[in-house]
Design a protein around this motif. Structure first.
Motif, short mmCIF file in Angstrom:
data_model
loop_
_atom_site.label_atom_id
_atom_site.label_comp_id
_atom_site.label_asym_id
_atom_site.label_seq_id
_atom_site.Cartn_x
_atom_site.Cartn_y
_atom_site.Cartn_z
N TYR A 406 0.88 -1.17 0.00
CA TYR A 406 0.00 0.00 0.00
C TYR A 406 0.91 1.22 0.00
O TYR A 406 1.39 1.64 1.06
N LEU A 413 -9.40 1.29 4.08
CA LEU A 413 -10.61 1.14 4.89
C LEU A 413 -10.36 0.00 5.86
O LEU A 413 -9.94 -1.08 5.46
N ASP A 415 -11.58 -2.51 9.24
CA ASP A 415 -12.80 -3.20 9.70
C ASP A 415 -13.50 -2.45 10.81
O ASP A 415 -14.64 -2.77 11.17
N THR A 416 -12.84 -1.46 11.36
CA THR A 416 -13.50 -0.63 12.37
C THR A 416 -14.35 0.45 11.72
O THR A 416 -15.03 1.21 12.40
N GLY A 417 -14.27 0.54 10.42
CA GLY A 417 -15.00 1.60 9.73
C GLY A 417 -14.16 2.85 9.56
O GLY A 417 -14.55 3.80 8.90
N HIS A 433 2.94 -5.39 4.43
CA HIS A 433 1.50 -5.22 4.21
C HIS A 433 0.85 -4.42 5.33
O HIS A 433 -0.37 -4.24 5.36
N ALA A 443 -14.97 5.96 12.70
CA ALA A 443 -16.01 5.01 12.29
C ALA A 443 -17.31 5.72 11.91
O ALA A 443 -18.12 5.20 11.15
N GLN A 444 -17.47 6.91 12.43
CA GLN A 444 -18.69 7.66 12.11
C GLN A 444 -18.51 8.55 10.89
O GLN A 444 -19.41 9.28 10.51
N ILE A 464 -7.09 -4.27 7.79
CA ILE A 464 -7.40 -3.61 6.52
C ILE A 464 -8.49 -4.43 5.81
O ILE A 464 -8.37 -5.63 5.65
N VAL A 465 -9.54 -3.74 5.43
CA VAL A 465 -10.56 -4.38 4.60
C VAL A 465 -10.09 -4.33 3.15
O VAL A 465 -9.95 -5.33 2.47
N ARG A 466 -9.88 -3.13 2.72
CA ARG A 466 -9.33 -2.95 1.39
C ARG A 466 -8.88 -1.51 1.22
O ARG A 466 -9.21 -0.65 2.03
N VAL A 468 -9.14 1.97 -0.95
CA VAL A 468 -10.28 2.63 -1.59
C VAL A 468 -9.80 3.84 -2.39
O VAL A 468 -8.76 4.42 -2.11
N LEU A 473 -14.75 8.26 -0.96
CA LEU A 473 -14.98 8.76 0.39
C LEU A 473 -15.05 10.28 0.42
O LEU A 473 -15.06 10.87 1.49
N SER B 186 -18.98 5.66 0.70
CA SER B 186 -19.34 6.63 1.73
C SER B 186 -20.85 6.65 1.99
O SER B 186 -21.30 6.94 3.08
N VAL B 191 -21.40 3.69 10.13
CA VAL B 191 -20.84 2.90 11.22
C VAL B 191 -21.26 3.49 12.55
O VAL B 191 -21.15 4.68 12.77
N PRO B 194 -17.87 0.72 17.84
CA PRO B 194 -16.59 0.14 17.46
C PRO B 194 -16.68 -1.16 16.68
O PRO B 194 -15.70 -1.59 16.09
N PRO B 197 -18.72 -2.51 10.75
CA PRO B 197 -20.03 -2.26 10.12
C PRO B 197 -20.46 -3.48 9.32
O PRO B 197 -19.64 -4.20 8.76
N LEU B 200 -20.19 -3.38 5.00
CA LEU B 200 -18.95 -3.17 4.25
C LEU B 200 -18.91 -4.11 3.04
O LEU B 200 -19.43 -5.21 3.11
#
Lengths: 484, 584
Positions: A406, A413, A415-417, A433, A443-444, A464-466, A468, A473, B186, B191, B194, B197, B200
């Protein structure tokens, strides 16, 4: 304002010539080898004593010149007497393992003074290895033990927040990077305009740009690498040429090329696509796939890049290298690609480097005919699949080790958002990685103010989800890099 | 505070710096007039260098802060000149230099190189690189430059020189991209808390930890890369470049620039030749010829251009510069040269002949003659113009070449050369005619037996004897019997008698015996030469009867006859021994 070495004038006092820098790298390498061999073979074994002898020799040759020698850990980098050491592929393993050792034993710096004896290091190394990292202040324990044994010419300091803080390019360095980036785009655009009107091109401006890029990268001011995530500004070819130059120099620097070689490489990469000026715009900007005839026209641009360079005054090594690179940059490792060859040839290293950088930047840039580019890690995955056919497999690996899986500027992104931007790659090969990221959104989805997290530490916290695209975003990456 | 900048400079320091700058100005001026090895220049250079080194010995570091027309040191002006065409400060300033720092460890080589860079940037018209670039490339250990980018002399477009405008446009570009782009995640990601989500996208990173070994380079990989880098560093970039140009020339498409490419190829080949590297030059010609032979699909104009390029390499202009190179060449290099010119084809013959006049070394002339003889085989007429070269030594070489070639078509040229004003040319031409030896050349040689020049006549006689041309005998006998023959020099006499002996038979014995026993009162020396000659002729006839005459003479009372006959008999014995027979 920049100086000939890319440092501010205030840093001019600290001069390390190549010879001393090499000795310092040897010192680090031998220190690592001594530690490793002490662990494996014990302190009485010749396998430990031999490198130790050489280490003492090097230290005693450097100490009279330098007065004292401090080895300091800052983040993941080693500084010897305030000079950050640059490592190529050969020394990288010992470098990163030594960083790990220092962190594990919570030692932030080691200071060597006066004339060292073999016996001093024979005492120091086992004591260092025996440190209990869970002790309250391991460095103090080590320091006291050394004094108790009569060794006053080796000192240690503990690991502090300063040692671990993310090193960032200072403001001046970032400003220089931005200026150089823009100048590069302006310059190559000017070069392309001149070629387009059949005027003779001059290299002065281009050389100054590439020299600055080399200075930045050699001084490990790698903010410039992040700027390669800026795409398609102004003219695609101009932005792309600058990006390819930066990426090529970075790869070349990791290979261990000298300053002048990096300069030639950077120039060759900077000019690699000037032949596109001769391709009709309707072909270059066609919004769909090229037909056979159009492809044939496009496939001529490597040739067209050679001709204007031939017209430069004097066929220096630099110009010759640039011509070869222009011609070869679309030839694959297995010599497929274009232009078609009448006989077999061995592609130069420069061409192979530029091929990788060119492909990576092209794949990660939106084009008229491909509005959805690849994300950086996706591009690298595709390239890895083609290692050995399209790309030199070894150079490709070095490339990934240089820019990371990366790369800087990649948005991740979790996994916590949360969303973060890659600030630095993790120099340790085992954590390629898991870069260091600056959290941008919680997350919000609220903006965050620059908390930097090392994903290699506390991996359980966030995964890491992925990667983006910034636009997904609503993040303006240019704004991010320009306001920093 | 910077090192060395803590206190105001003292007068001594300032004086020393002004000395440095003054001596620098002087040596720069001198460099326009004198060569570097001129003693006056060297004195000025040493003065400049010593001033530098002395200063650094005393004060560790020298800092020049550069203004538009002045140079200052710690706030004090040490140099000022407001004339832009003369001012050193202005020259440094316009190239973006704002500070120069010279460190204590400054070496003489660096002082010299620094001066060279200054000279290069000051005095070379159309220099591609400014001083800042040159300093960067030179990468001095003990000289540091602070530079501002002046955005000049490069390729920047007009707008590009205004960076703030560009910066603004970049930011606008970023905003525009964002507005144009679709948003996906987005909107789908909301979310709370903690926990991960639930909405996803179901996608995984491209790489996992288990993929990391893919990126490991390993010791072998490191060694391989380093070995490639070392190999490439040692490569001849010129060769790479030639290979590239040839590749471009072989392209089926019309890409333009053919003439320029070929001009460069020719230049490189010529450059190799000037270095004496005919091997590499030959390879270039070979490659071009191969291109013509194998690349049937090449556009006709390109094929014509390639042919012209090869012709250019074989031109007088190109080959004419190689005289000194050939004079220095060893045998191996000359062989390579022969290979090179043979590849150029017959159009190189005339220029090669012209070169004969330029070579100083006999050895190189000889080798060049051999090369020309080989190349001109079957193309004798190409030598015609060179046979008329006003330089006699060239004409002689041409006669030599024609003789080496042994081509009957060369006879007419040799005939002309045999009528040359210079004796050495005539002689070479006659030898040449002898080498050819056909009936036409024999006829000419017979005519030269009538030459009024004794040495020509003698040479013609020898040559005809070599050819065993019996028609020469009556003429030779007539010559012998001429009254004037007695007055010819010994060498010529012997040559004529020699020819007579080789062509003659027992029919001549009475005549020769007569010459042997001819008595003289006056000019005894000349008569003794005649006796010697007659004995020689008898020895060369070599029959039983001839030997008897010689034996008689060897046993006689006349000392001159005895001497001559003994010598002649000895000669017979030697030649018999050489043939492996026993003499009674």
């Amino acid at each position: 304002m920049r100086n000939g070495k890319g440092n501010s004038p205030a840093k001019l006092n600290r001069i390390i010539d190549d010879r001393i820098a090499r000795e310092m790298r040897n010192f680090v390498n031998l220190l690592y080898v001594s530690l490793r061999n002490a662990r494996i073979y014990g302190v009485n074994n010749d396998a430990f004593l031999q490198p130790l002898r050489k280490l003492v020799e090097i230290l005693n040759s450097l100490l009279p010149l330098e007065g004292e020698l401090s080895l300091r850990l800052v983040d993941c980098y080693l500084f010897v007497n305030e000079q950050r050491l640059r490592f190529d592929i050969e020394g990288f393993l010992s470098y990163s393992r030594l960083v790990e050792d220092l962190k594990t034993h919570k030692i932030g710096s080691i200071l060597f003074r006066e004339a060292l004896k073999m016996e001093d290091l024979q005492v120091f190394i086992p004591l260092f290895l025996a440190l209990d990292p869970n002790a309250a202040k391991p460095s103090m324990i080590l320091g006291e033990e050394l004094l108790r044994r009569g060794i006053s010419n080796i000192g240690v300091e503990g690991l502090t927040a300063t040692n671990l803080s993310a090193s960032r390019a200072d403001a001046e360095g970032r400003e220089l990077a931005r200026t150089t980036f823009l100048k590069g785009i302006a310059n190559i655009r000017g070069v392309l305009e001149k070629i387009g009107t059949s005027q003779r091109i001059e290299m002065k401006g281009s050389k100054r740009v590439v020299q600055s890029l080399v200075d930045l990268i050699m001084n490990e001011d790698l903010f410039i690498l992040g700027l390669t995530s800026i795409k398609n500004f102004d003219d695609y070819t101009a932005n792309h040429s600058v990006n390819v130059s930066i990426l090529s120099i970075a790869l070349g620097s990791r290979l261990g090329y000298s300053k002048s070689q990096l300069f030639k490489l950077g120039m060759a990469a900077f000019l690699h696509d000037i032949g596109k000026v001769r391709i009709p715009e309707e072909v270059v900007k066609k919004p769909s796939a090229l037909n056979e005839e159009e492809f044939k026209i496009m496939a001529l641009h490597p040739y067209h890049g050679v001709i204007p360079l031939m017209r430069l005054k004097g066929l220096s090594d630099l110009v010759l290298q640039s011509m070869v690179a222009s011609f070869e940059h679309h030839l694959n490792y297995d010599l497929s690609g274009y232009p078609s060859l009448s006989r077999s040839r061995k592609l130069t290293l420069f061409s192979r480097i530029i091929r990788i950088a060119d492909s990576f930047d092209a794949m990660t840039t939106a084009r008229v005919y491909r509005p959805n580019p690849r994300l950086p890690d996706q591009a690298l995955a595709i390239m890895m699949d083609e290692a050995g056919t399209s790309y030199d497999p070894l150079l490709l690996r070095v490339f990934v080790n240089t820019i990371g899986i990366y790369p800087r500027g990649t948005l991740l992104l979790f996994d916590t958002g949360e969303v973060g931007m890659v600030m630095e790659i993790n120099p340790h090969p085992d954590f390629l990685h898991l870069p260091r990221v600056e959290l941008l959104r919680d997350a919000q989805g609220r903006s965050l103010e620059g908390e930097v997290v090392d994903l290699a530490l506390g991996t359980a916290e966030r995964r890491i989800v992925r990667s983006v695209f910034p636009r997904e975003l609503g993040i303006n990456i240019i704004e991010y890099f320009w306001r920093k | 505070m910077e090192e060395g900048e803590s206190v105001a400079p003292n007068p001594q320091e300032l004086r020393a710096i002004r000395e440095i700058l003054l001596s620098l100005s002087k040596v720069l001026k001198a460099s326009r007039v004198y060569n570097p090895d001129n003693p006056a220049y060297q004195k000025l250079f040493l003065n400049y260098a010593n001033n530098f080194l002395k200063f650094l010995e005393n004060w560790d570091v020298l800092i020049w802060d550069i203004g538009q027309f002045h140079i200052s040191y710690r706030g004090e002006v040490v140099y000022e000149n407001r004339n832009p065409s003369e001012s050193l400060a202005f020259h440094l300033y316009k190239d973006g230099l704002r500070q120069l720092r010279f460190l204590r460890e400054l070496e003489l080589s660096e002082i010299e190189d620094f001066l060279d860079l200054l000279k290069s940037s000051l005095f070379e018209a159309d220099a591609d690189d400014d001083l800042a670039t040159l300093l960067w490339e030179r990468d001095f250990v003990n000289i540091r430059a602070s530079v501002v980018d002046t955005s000049q002399g490069g390729g920047e477009s007009a707008e590009g020189s205004d960076l703030s405008l560009l910066s603004q446009r970049l930011l606008e570009h970023g905003r525009a991209e964002l507005e144009a782009a679709p948003r996906s995640i987005s909107e789908s990601v909301t979310v709370v808390g903690p926990s991960p989500p639930s909405n996803l996208p179901d996608s995984m990173p491209s790489f996992r930890a288990s993929d990391l070994p893919l990126f490991s380079i390993g010791e072998q990989g490191v060694e391989k890369i380093q070995s490639e880098m070392a190999e490439e560093a040692g490569k001849d970039v010129g060769q790479e470049f030639i290979s590239l140009l040839l590749e471009i020339l072989s392209a089926k498409e019309d890409i333009g620039g053919t003439k320029e490419i070929l001009a460069i190829v020719v230049r490189i080949a010529e450059s190799y030749c000037l270095q004496g590297n005919f091997l590499k030059a030959s390879q270039i010609v070979r490659d071009l010829r191969q291109l013509l032979e194998l690349s049937a699909g090449l556009p006709d104009p390109r094929r014509a251009s390639i042919r012209q390029a090869v012709e250019r390499m074989g031109s007088s202009e190109s080959l004419g510069r190689l005289g000194k190179v050939l004079d220095r060449a060893n045998e191996g290099e000359f062989q390579d040269f022969r290979c090179y010119v043979s590849l150029l084809g017959t159009q190189a013959i005339v220029p090669l002949c012209e070169m004969l006049g330029d070579l100083q070394q006999m050895k190189s002339r000889r080798m060049l003659c051999e090369a020309i003889a080989e190349m001109a085989r079957g193309h004798v007429d190409q030598l015609a113009s060179a046979t008329k070269d006003p330089r006699w030594f060239v004409a002689r070489n041409m006669a030599h070449i024609l003789g080496m070639m042994r081509d009957p078509r060369g006879v007419k040229y040799l005939k002309e050369l045999a009528d040359h004003g210079e004796l050495r040319v005539k002689k070479m031409a006659i030898r040449g005619l002898g080498a050819i030896g056909n009936s036409e050349s024999r006829d000419f040689l017979l005519a030269y037996l009538q030459s009024s020049e004794g040495s020509i006549q003698a040479l013609a006689a020898q040559t005809l004897a070599n050819l065993k041309e019996k028609r020469a005998l009556p003429v030779l006998l007539k010559i012998l019997e001429e009254g004037q023959f007695l007055n010819r020099n010994r060498e010529e006499k012997m040559e004529i008698f020699d020819a007579v002996g080789r062509l003659g038979s027992d029919l001549l014995l009475p005549l020769l015996k007569n010459f042997l026993y001819r008595k003289a009162v006056f000019h005894r020396g000349r008569f003794e030469e005649m006796i010697e000659g007659a004995a020689l002729a008898l020895a060369l006839i070599g029959t039983e009867a001839a030997r008897r005459i010689l034996q008689e003479g060897a046993g006689g009372n006349d000392r001159a006859i005895e001497r001559a006959c003994r010598a002649a008999l000895s000669q017979i014995r030697s030649s018999i021994r050489l043939e492996g027979e026993e003499m009674p």
